[in-house]
Structure formats: C-alpha cells, structure tokens
Design an enzyme around this catalytic site. Structure first.
Site, PDB file in Angstrom:
ATOM      1  CB  SER A   1     -55.160 -78.234  65.616  1.00  0.00           C
ATOM      2  OG  SER A   1     -54.957 -79.368  66.430  1.00  0.00           O
ATOM      3  CE  LYS A   2     -54.669 -78.361  61.043  1.00  0.00           C
ATOM      4  NZ  LYS A   2     -53.729 -77.379  61.482  1.00  0.00           N
TER       5      LYS A   2
END
Length: 454
Positions: A226-227
């Site tokens: 994810s980010k």
RNA sequence: GGCCCCAUCGUCUAACGGUUAGGACGUGGCCCUCUCAAGGCCAAAAUACGGGUUCGAUUCCCGUUGGGGCUACCA
C-alpha cells in the site's frame, strides 16, 4: 467445459479500475496476462473498469496506460471502457430479471435481508439483486486447484445499482462473455468472487472460461502493498531510475518460476518459458534489494543506444547534456558510460557520477585534497606527469600506465601515490573509475590542464 | 465472527515419496586491485508445530498455529 487446445482462441484481458495508479501487483498481473497471451499466440485485451463513476478518473486511466506502455506490455485490443457499454449490462440485467434469476430490491443500502426475496418483483425500483441458487459451486483454478463453496454463504448480491449502473460482478461477467475471454488470470483477491461470477455465467447460459488466480504481492512488512510502503506505483520506479527491462524481469520472478535456475530473461526467453504451472500459490514479498540488483545487471548489459536513450532526459535535466556527446564526443562519452556501468544501480547514478567528466568546472572535495596533500611533493610530481603526458604520442591505457609506473619508480614513490594524486587532480574526488579510464575519458588536453592547475 | 485460500533459508524460489534439501538477492570472509564498484571463490542461513499413511516424507491426509483474501448499491 470448452476445449482450449485451439490456441488461436486464447484471449486474456487485463481489467484495471481507474481508481488509482497502476501498482506493482496490478503490473505483475498484467505481465502474466501479457506473457500468457504471447506464449500461446493469443490476444491481450485491455479493459478499463470504470463503472464506479464516483471513484474513477480519466487521469488515472491515462496513468495506467502510460505505465503499461513503459513496461512494454502492448495490448491487441482496447482499451474498452465499461462506462461506454452500460446498455449491455442493463440488457443482461433485464434478461436475468425476466428469467427469474434476479429481482428488484428497495432495501436501503446495506440493509438488505433475505426476506426481501419474498416480495421480489420483476418490476419497480431500487437495485437489482441476483437470486443466488442453492447448491455447491466448485471449480478448478489453474494455479490453486479445486475450490468449492456452499452457495448459501453467498448473499444475494447487487447486479444493478438504483441508478442503473452495473456493479463489478455483472460487468465483468458480461464483458468476459462478450469479449470471448478464454482465461481469466487475475489476483487471488478474486477467488472468493469467482463462485458468484460462475453462478452468473450459468444464469446467462454462457460457457465458463478457465480461471487462474495469482498470489498477491506483499510489502516488506508482509502486509499487503500500500501507499505506506513508499513506492507502490509502477511509475515511481521509473522516477527512481529503474529501467523497464529490469522491472519486468524482477516482476516475472515474483510468484512465478521457470523451474530452472535461470534468472535473467530476455523478452522472447521469458515468453517461451512462461506457463501457468510455474505460478506459485503463496503470496510473495516485494524485495527492493533484488530489484536493485536486477537493475544493475541490466544497466551493465543494455546496448549503448538504449542506455543513452534512457539517460538523455536525465542528463538534460541535470544540465549536463550537449548534442556533441552523440557526435564529435561520442567516443569518449561511450568510454564514460562503460566506466560508469558497473558503478551504477540506477540511471541517476550515471548522472551523479558524470559531473567531473561532463561539467565545465571542477569542484574539489577538500577532504580528498587534504589526504593527497600528505605527500609533500605531490603537486610537483603531478606537474612532472603532465609534462611527460604532453610528449606522449599515443594516449591509451597501456602507454598511460607505462608512463605513470616509470615516473613513480624514478621519483621513488609508490605508483598508487601518483595515481591517487592524479585522481583528485582530475576528478576532485577520492573515488572514481580506474585512473587510466579517467584520463582517456577526459582526453589529453583536459587531463594535462587539470594536472597542471592542481 | 463466517466462508475461501496459503505455509521450504531474512527475501524470491527449486524439489512434483528416496537429494549432503539446489539456485538467486541480501549478509560475512577471501581473491583481484591505483580508489570505488563490478567480477570470482567460500561461508552462515530453511522444510511453522503436532499427529497419522508409508520400508521411507519438504512432498499425501488430519489437526493446531500463523498469514492472506472475501464477506459494499468498490473493483
């Protein structure tokens, strides 16, 4: 089951949703789709799943296309946009309604109960829900194997929203049927969705495609990418100076193995070696160090013209580019590139290390100067070296080495002392490629001038 | 919580009942050497746990534990 031995009917699709950029997991799925299509001479189809008008955006679509292009994953058909095929889904919904496979539901969003089925109607408003039939749904996944699930664990899911827009399950199935997709290759986050979709295929009276679910790519902390993990967007790797050849090779080996010890793969080799059987069932952790290693390998081996094409924008950006590097100065520029190849892990490393050779002025690292100045007569020695080089007829590795070693002996200093001094005088730094390479890159004129003015 | 899936060195993986459990990245050491890299050689490092089945289990079965996914009028 459909007979899939006719490879001309092989059709796979990559169907991203433009609610974000192309991340590494999506890229890897796209790569596997592409590889599979190329391996069997089938078609690779690109479809944009933008039925969620709220969250989809055109910029994201553009970004995804750009990322696929950067990776060299060319598609044969599409991009098709689901937002332009809305009628098709509505018609399918209508057919399902008429066949009794679906019903209108006016429950508030999230508040659906099975009781709603009782008043089920074929007309009216609200969302259209699928009437999940009783029974066991089982299918054979080409990577995971046999999977089966009781359909009473599946809720009557929505097919068409109140506003008439289809949901994912309806649009994928309708499109996969319409586009005659033979193999659905996608992430394992879709295995739980597959039984629902199989039920839809049946209700629509269509033959099933083959399913192959590839494992997910996890971040270094073993949770889903994810980010938070920093660079998860494919284009972020381009920005980091990763070359697409390397990224693709690295990605191919995440969750897939040729069954041999081979790790470096050219395009054709990879296509030839690829098969669904080689795909792992377990999730894979993204390993940035290995990607970096692959990149270094490719930077070392890429043909000059490709390397220069990748580098040119970087050099321009750094203000170090001039067109003569491809013309009059081409020879020494290539010498520089050769010297920098084994010393670079990213494209940026080339630029960073090129300054002393391409810049007009030289900056001296004071620590390096101080270190070299411990040899009291180093400047005199280097000036002598400049004189000797002045009268050198042939400026090559052998002659340069001969001159330096002879001078060192004459002056009763170690060759390394002279070389180290020359390194600082010529590059301003205490680290550089081999000193003779440095001299050849710089050329006689600059070499002699820098030695004299040190 | 319910349902589904997964499990070999730190990481990516090979093995498809019989191997000293192999390779790669990373790590450590040595060599090469004008610095730094690259390269070469060597080393440490794994079958999650417990039961079965079998002459023999990394491999087949069951359970436990751990991880992941799905469970939306997102895809």
């Amino acid at each position: 089951m459909k007979n899939m031995t006719d490879t001309s009917s092989i059709r796979v699709r990559f169907a991203p949703s433009p609610t974000g950029y192309l991340h590494v997991g999506g890229a890897r799925t796209a790569l596997f789709d592409w590889l599979f299509a190329r391996r069997y001479g089938g078609a690779f189809i690109l479809r944009i799943e933008d039925t969620d008008v709220e969250r989809s955006s055109e910029e994201m679509t553009t970004g995804i296309l750009e990322a696929l292009t950067w990776l060299g994953l060319n598609w044969d058909e599409g991009p098709y946009y689901q937002s332009k095929r809305l009628d098709l889904y509505k018609q399918a919904g209508q057919r399902l309604l008429e066949g009794g496979h679906a019903y209108y539901c006016a429950c508030p969003a999230g508040g659906h109960t099975i009781a709603c089925r009782e008043q089920a109607s074929r007309e009216g408003g609200g969302a259209v829900r699928f009437r999940v039939p009783q029974g066991t749904v089982s299918f054979k996944d080409d990577v995971i194997g046999e999977i089966s699930i009781e359909s009473d664990t599946i809720e009557d899911f929505v097919l068409l929203r109140s506003d008439g827009h289809p949901t994912y399950h309806l649009s994928v199935v309708v499109d996969d049927i319409d586009m005659r997709i033979s193999h659905v290759i996608r992430g394992t986050d879709h295995v739980s969705n597959t039984p629902k979709q199989i039920l839809l295929y049946r209700a629509l009276g269509a033959p099933l495609p083959a399913f192959a679910h590839v494992p997910l790519i996890l971040g270094p902390d073993k949770t889903r990418m994810s980010k938070r993990h920093g660079a998860t967007s494919v284009m972020a790797y381009q920005e980091q100076g990763i070359v697409p050849e390397a990224f693709r090779n690295f990605l191919a080996l995440l969750g897939w193995s040729p069954g041999t010890d081979q790790e470096m793969f050219g395009d054709d080799e990879l296509i030839q070696a690829f098969s669904l059987q080689g795909i792992s069932k377990a999730n894979a952790v993204f390993n940035p160090e290995k990607l970096s290693w692959f990149n270094a390998q490719y930077l070392a081996k890429l043909p000059d013209h490709k390397l220069i094409a990748y580098l040119k924008p970087e050099f321009i950006n750094a203000g170090l580019w001039r067109d003569t590097l491809e013309n009059e100065e081409a020879d020494r520029f290539k010498l520089l590139l050769e010297a920098l190849r084994p010393r670079s892990k990213t494209l940026h490393d080339f630029v960073r290390q090129s300054r002393p050779y391409l810049g007009t002025t030289l900056e001296y690292d004071q620590a390096a100067v101080a270190k070299v100045s411990k040899e009291p007569q180093i400047r005199e020695h280097l000036h002598t070296l400049a004189d000797r080089l002045q009268s050198l007829p042939d400026f090559n590795h052998q002659t340069l080495e001969a001159v330096i070693r002879a001078l060192a002996e004459e002056l009763a200093v170690k060759p390394g002392t002279l070389m180290g001094g020359a390194r600082v005088a010529l590059t301003g730094l205490s680290v550089s490629p081999g000193i003779f390479e440095v001299m050849m890159i710089l050329g006689p004129e600059t070499t002699i001038q820098r030695l004299r003015t040190f």
